[in-house]
Design an enzyme around this catalytic site. Structure first.
Site, mmCIF file in Angstrom:
data_model
loop_
_atom_site.group_PDB
_atom_site.id
_atom_site.type_symbol
_atom_site.label_atom_id
_atom_site.label_comp_id
_atom_site.label_asym_id
_atom_site.label_seq_id
_atom_site.Cartn_x
_atom_site.Cartn_y
_atom_site.Cartn_z
ATOM 1 N N GLY A 1 15.181 -6.287 -13.326
ATOM 2 C CA GLY A 1 16.042 -7.471 -13.221
ATOM 3 C C GLY A 1 16.390 -8.028 -14.590
ATOM 4 O O GLY A 1 17.540 -8.415 -14.842
ATOM 5 N N ASP B 1 4.684 -1.816 -12.259
ATOM 6 C CA ASP B 1 4.844 -0.897 -11.123
ATOM 7 C C ASP B 1 5.344 0.480 -11.534
ATOM 8 O O ASP B 1 5.338 1.400 -10.720
ATOM 9 C CB ASP B 1 5.857 -1.461 -10.111
ATOM 10 C CG ASP B 1 5.417 -2.779 -9.516
ATOM 11 O OD1 ASP B 1 4.248 -3.149 -9.723
ATOM 12 O OD2 ASP B 1 6.225 -3.429 -8.862
ATOM 13 N N MET C 1 -0.447 -3.443 -6.651
ATOM 14 C CA MET C 1 0.935 -3.788 -6.936
ATOM 15 C C MET C 1 1.838 -2.589 -6.682
ATOM 16 O O MET C 1 1.438 -1.442 -6.824
ATOM 17 C CB MET C 1 1.074 -4.263 -8.377
ATOM 18 C CG MET C 1 0.325 -5.544 -8.679
ATOM 19 S SD MET C 1 0.580 -6.105 -10.371
ATOM 20 C CE MET C 1 2.273 -6.667 -10.277
ATOM 21 N N GLY C 2 3.084 -2.872 -6.332
ATOM 22 C CA GLY C 2 4.064 -1.837 -6.039
ATOM 23 C C GLY C 2 5.003 -2.297 -4.945
ATOM 24 O O GLY C 2 4.820 -1.969 -3.785
ATOM 25 N N GLU D 1 1.744 -3.012 -2.174
ATOM 26 C CA GLU D 1 2.202 -4.268 -1.577
ATOM 27 C C GLU D 1 3.505 -4.125 -0.805
ATOM 28 O O GLU D 1 3.772 -4.883 0.123
ATOM 29 C CB GLU D 1 2.352 -5.344 -2.645
ATOM 30 C CG GLU D 1 3.392 -5.029 -3.711
ATOM 31 C CD GLU D 1 3.502 -6.114 -4.766
ATOM 32 O OE1 GLU D 1 3.529 -7.305 -4.406
ATOM 33 O OE2 GLU D 1 3.555 -5.766 -5.960
#
Length: 462
Positions: A197, A226, A269-270, A325
C-alpha cells in the site's frame, strides 16, 4: 542455430531469447538543468575505487534464471532484466545541496530501524550529506509535524531496537499536501519505507513530482513481514519473523504434548499470503497441519480438518496446528456490517481465525467425543513477531538495501525500488513493485515439501 548438449541431446537455443531490460525513470528525463558531478567515493580516504568498482548501465540482473528446455512449461517472453544496484561513477546531486527525507509507513516489521540507520550513516559517511530528516508518523507526517533532523550519532544504536523510532501510522495519504510539503521543505531526496500500500502511494508521489517537474528523486524500500511483495526474493524482516514464529510453535508443541488429547494452535501473520506459516512449518518440524490463505480448507466430513486431527490425536495423542491470519476467512460466519468493515488503509477487516478455530475445535470434540479429555491452547504471537529487532541475516539485508537505495538515488534514478533478485541487488521501477504480488504457489515444490513434512490432507472434496 540450435545448440545441443552432446551428452543429453537437449536443445538450448531457447536460452537465447530476447531480454527486456526494464528502464528506470531518471531525473534528466524531465529536469533539464541538472549537472553531473564526480562521485565523492573517488575521494574516500579509506578505500580506492579501482577499475570495476562502479556499476555501469550494461550491468543487469535477470529475473528468470530457471528454464524448462523440453518446452513442457512455457518460459516467460520476453525475458526480463533489471539494472544492477550499486555506485555509479557520476552522480547528479552535489552532497552539499542534498536535503533527504526518510519516512516509514504502515505496520511494524523487524529491520525498520536498521534501514533508517543505514540510510543516515550511508548518506553521511559515503557521500558527505549533512541534511537528513526523519518524517514521523507515516505519510501524514509530511504535512502534520515538523521533520526531525538525523545524524549518525543520534541513530547509532537504532539497529538494535524493534519497531520504528520515527513512528508510523496507516492512512493519512493526501497526495497534494505531501508533495506540497516536499516542495516547501526543499527535500530533493525522499526515501519511503513501507509495504505494498505504501509503494502504491509512492508511485502517486513520484508521478506528481514528475508532473510538476521537480528536481526530487523518490526511492522505495519495500517492507512487509508477510513477504507478499512480488519480484524480489524476499522482503526484509521476513527471516526474523520466521525465527520468532518457531518459538511460538515450540511453545504450542510443549503445551500439546503435556495434555491429554492436546492441540497447540498458533496463528501467524499472513493476510493474503502464507509464507511465514509455510517457512515456519518447514523449519520447525513440529507442525501437524499448516493452513494458509492460498488453500481452501473445510472442517467437517471426509478429507476435512476434523477427520485428520482425530486420526492424528489417536496416533500421537497431540497435534500442532498453524494457521495464517488470512486463512479460512470465507468460511467464518460474519454479519453484513462485518463484511463491509475496512481498516485505515482501506483493507477488509479480518475476523480472528484463531479464536474461531479454537471455538469450532471445542464444539467438534464435545459433539464427537463427549466426556473425553481435550485441550486447545491458542497462541497468537503477532505483535511479538513484528515488534522485535532484526536478526543478523535481516540486519545485513537491511544495510545493503539502504546503501543500494542511496547509490541509485545519487545517480539520479527516481521512481524505483531497491531489491534482491536471485541473490543480486537490483533497481526495479516502482510501479512494477506496486502491482506485483507474491502468493504461495501451491503447485510448486515448497508446498509439496510442507505436505511431505505434515502429511496433511489436500482438502479436495470428492
Amino acid at each position: 542455430m540450435a545448440v545441443s548438449n552432446s551428452n543429453s541431446g537437449v536443445d538450448t537455443s531457447k536460452l537465447f531469447n530476447p531480454i527486456n531490460l526494464k528502464e528506470l525513470p531518471h531525473l534528466t528525463h524531465y529536469v533539464s538543468t541538472i549537472q553531473t558531478h564526480q562521485n565523492p567515493l573517488d575521494h574516500d580516504p579509506y578505500f580506492h575505487t579501482d577499475q570495476g568498482f562502479y556499476v555501469s548501465q550494461s550491468d543487469v540482473v535477470l529475473r528468470q534464471i530457471t528454464y524448462d528446455l523440453s518446452g513442457t512449461f512455457a518460459t516467460p517472453f520476453p525475458l526480463s532484466a533489471y539494472h544492477r544496484a550499486g555506485p555509479r561513477n557520476q552522480v547528479f546531486f552535489h552532497p552539499s545541496e542534498v536535503r533527504a527525507a526518510i519516512v516509514t509507513c504502515g505496520g511494524l516489521c523487524p529491520g525498520l530501524n536498521t534501514v533508517i540507520r543505514e540510510l543516515v550513516v550511508g548518506l553521511w559517511d559515503l557521500y558527505g550529506v549533512r541534511q537528513i530528516f526523519g518524517i514521523t508518523a507515516g505519510y501524514r507526517g509530511f504535512y502534520w509535524r515538523e521533520p526531525v533532523e538525523l545524524n549518525p550519532k543520534l541513530v547509532d544504536d537504532w539497529h538494535k531496537r524493534g519497531g520504528t523510532v520515527l513512528e508510523t501510522s496507516r492512512g493519512g495519504f493526501d497526495l497534494n499536501k505531501i508533495v506540497d510539503a516536499i516542495e516547501n521543505l526543499r527535500f530533493n531526496q525522499v526515501y519511503i519505507i513501507g509495504g505494498d500500500g505504501t509503494m502504491r502511494g509512492a508511485v502517486k508521489i513520484f508521478d506528481e513530482i514528475r508532473r510538476r517537474k521537480l528536481n526530487v528523486a523518490v526511492v522505495g524500500i519495500p517492507k512487509t513481514v508477510d513477504n507478499d511483495v512480488g519480484i524480489i526474493d524476499r522482503s526484509f524482516g521476513f527471516q526474523t519473523a520466521v525465527e520468532m514464529a518457531q518459538q511460538a510453535i515450540s511453545a504450542a508443541h510443549v503445551e500439546a504434548v503435556s495434555a491429554v488429547n492436546g492441540i497447540g494452535l498458533v496463528k501467524l501473520m499472513g493476510r493474503s499470503t502464507g509464507h511465514i506459516a509455510l517457512y515456519a512449518t518447514l523449519s520447525s518440524r513440529d507442525v501437524d497441519c499448516c493452513l494458509i490463505p492460498e488453500i481452501d480448507f473445510f472442517l467437517e466430513g471426509k478429507g476435512g480438518l476434523f477427520e485428520f486431527l482425530d486420526k492424528r490425536l489417536k496416533a500421537n495423542g497431540h497435534a500442532v496446528l498453524v494457521v495464517a491470519e488470512g486463512a479460512g476467512q470465507d468460511i467464518i460466519p460474519r454479519t453484513d456490517s462485518q463484511k463491509q468493515e475496512k481498516d485505515e488503509s482501506g483493507n477488509p477487516v479480518f475476523l480472528d481465525v484463531g479464536v474461531w478455530l479454537k471455538s469450532e475445535l471445542n464444539k467438534w470434540w464435545a459433539r464427537e467425543h463427549p466426556g473425553e479429555l481435550f485441550t486447545v491452547k491458542y497462541i497468537d504471537p503477532t505483535y511479538m513477531i513484528r515488534a522485535v529487532a532484526a536478526n543478523a541475516t535481516d540486519n545485513l539485508y537491511c544495510t545493503l538495501l539502504a546503501h543500494s537505495a542511496i547509490h541509485g538515488i545519487m545517480a539520479g534514478y527516481t521512481g524505483f525500488v531497491a531489491g534482491l533478485i536471485n541473490g543480486n541487488y537490483a533497481y526495479i521501477p516502482l510501479d512494477d513493485i506496486a502491482s506485483a504480488k507474491n502468493p504461495v504457489n501451491t503447485k510448486d515444490h515448497k508446498w509439496s515439501w510442507v505436505r511431505s513434512v505434515t502429511n496433511q490432507p489436500d482438502f479436495e472434496k470428492s
